[in-house]
Design a protein around this motif. Structure first.
Motif, short mmCIF file in Angstrom:
data_model
loop_
_atom_site.label_atom_id
_atom_site.label_comp_id
_atom_site.label_asym_id
_atom_site.label_seq_id
_atom_site.Cartn_x
_atom_site.Cartn_y
_atom_site.Cartn_z
N THR A 184 -2.10 -7.56 5.01
CA THR A 184 -2.62 -8.49 4.35
C THR A 184 -3.97 -7.97 3.91
OG1 THR A 184 -1.63 -10.12 5.80
CG2 THR A 184 -3.50 -10.85 4.46
N GLY A 188 -6.14 -12.36 1.30
CA GLY A 188 -5.00 -13.12 2.01
C GLY A 188 -3.83 -12.73 1.33
N SER A 189 -3.59 -12.07 0.35
CA SER A 189 -2.25 -11.75 -0.46
C SER A 189 -1.32 -10.87 0.49
CB SER A 189 -2.21 -10.99 -1.66
OG SER A 189 -3.12 -9.84 -1.64
N SER A 190 -0.10 -11.12 0.72
CA SER A 190 0.70 -10.21 1.39
C SER A 190 2.00 -10.03 0.85
CB SER A 190 0.83 -10.68 2.65
OG SER A 190 1.58 -12.29 2.64
#
Length: 280
Positions: A184, A188-190
């Motif tokens: 991550t 917060g992007s995954s």
């Protein structure tokens, strides 16, 4: 021995989908065949002893039905004692070698050899399904698996739910199937569109999905999921990268449709140095 495996596309009725070429270009016996003109081979790997694992959407081999996953010997023969069969209409996208000579496979299948094993399976060197593999898959699309070189594996896809974790695009598991960690970014992007393993630096190189990461094209993590840095800020949110690999010198090679800050022109193909700078 210098032989080459090839996988022709658009196989017609009873045409081979995997053939073997000698180092001189001579065509050797076919290995995998389509039935009724339907099917393709998406991936195959050769083990140290010359056996081949083939995966795709084919449903017929030299000696019977296989539904997307099969193992064959160097002469193209299928050992009936080690037959592998994914579920009907199964599709196997990708393999990765295990340390004991087997493979971990991912794709769109529900069972392997009649054992419930959705989307992810481990096959031993003898061509047997490993019944002790802890498949913790719950939901999502799994499209690629890569070895981290330390006995663990990266699973890549979209919308993945695994072992109680949801909304994943990339995760790392042990050879037993145990969940280890995800990846991550700082915001917060995954979600990711491509990934590669930098074995020399023990890092994972990812390409964040469009709309994530403030349009940074390349994002690096350690194997345990710790963010290292972002590379190559893009100017155009519509840009995409479809392929990434690590070259022999440790640089990152990317291909797609993109531009770079300070460069100003679409490139589509570029190399980043080991420090993340554009290699002019």
């Amino acid at each position: 021995d210098g032989d080459i495996l090839v996988a022709p596309r658009n196989a017609s009725i009873n045409q081979s989908m995997v053939r073997s070429l000698s180092s001189t270009g001579a065509l050797l016996p076919a290995i995998v065949y389509a039935r009724n003109g339907v099917g393709r081979v998406d991936n195959f790997i050769e083990t140290a002893d010359g056996r081949v694992f083939a995966g795709g959407s084919f449903d017929y081999g030299n000696s019977g039905s296989y539904n997307g996953l099969m193992q064959i010997d160097p002469e193209g023969r299928q050992d009936e004692a080690s037959r592998i069969k994914a579920s009907k209409s199964g599709l196997v996208y990708s393999f990765a070698d295990t340390e004991d000579g087997g493979v971990i496979a991912v794709g769109v299948f529900h069972t392997v050899n009649a054992v419930t094993m959705p989307r992810l399976a481990r096959v031993t060197a003898t061509g047997k399904l490993d019944p002790n593999f802890q498949n913790r898959y719950q939901d999502g699309l799994l499209t690629e698996v890569k070895s981290c070189g330390d006995g663990t594996f990266l699973i890549f896809g979209s919308g993945i739910s695994y072992a109680g974790r949801t909304g994943l695009g990339l995760l790392r598991i042990a050879a037993t199937g145990e969940f280890l960690n995800t990846f991550t970014g700082p915001n917060g992007s995954s979600g990711y569109t491509a990934m590669a393993v930098d074995l020399a630096n023990e890092q994972v190189v990812t390409i964040p999905s469009v709309g994530f990461s403030e349009n940074n094209l390349v994002r690096r993590f350690t194997m345990d999921g710790t963010w290292v840095r972002d590379e190559s800020v893009d100017q155009d949110w519509r840009s995409t990268v479809s392929r990434v690999l690590i070259d022999e010198a440790g640089g990152t090679v990317i291909a797609g449709r993109f531009t770079f800050s300070g460069v100003g022109a679409p490139r589509g193909f570029a190399r980043l140095t080991t420090t993340g700078e554009i290699d002019a």
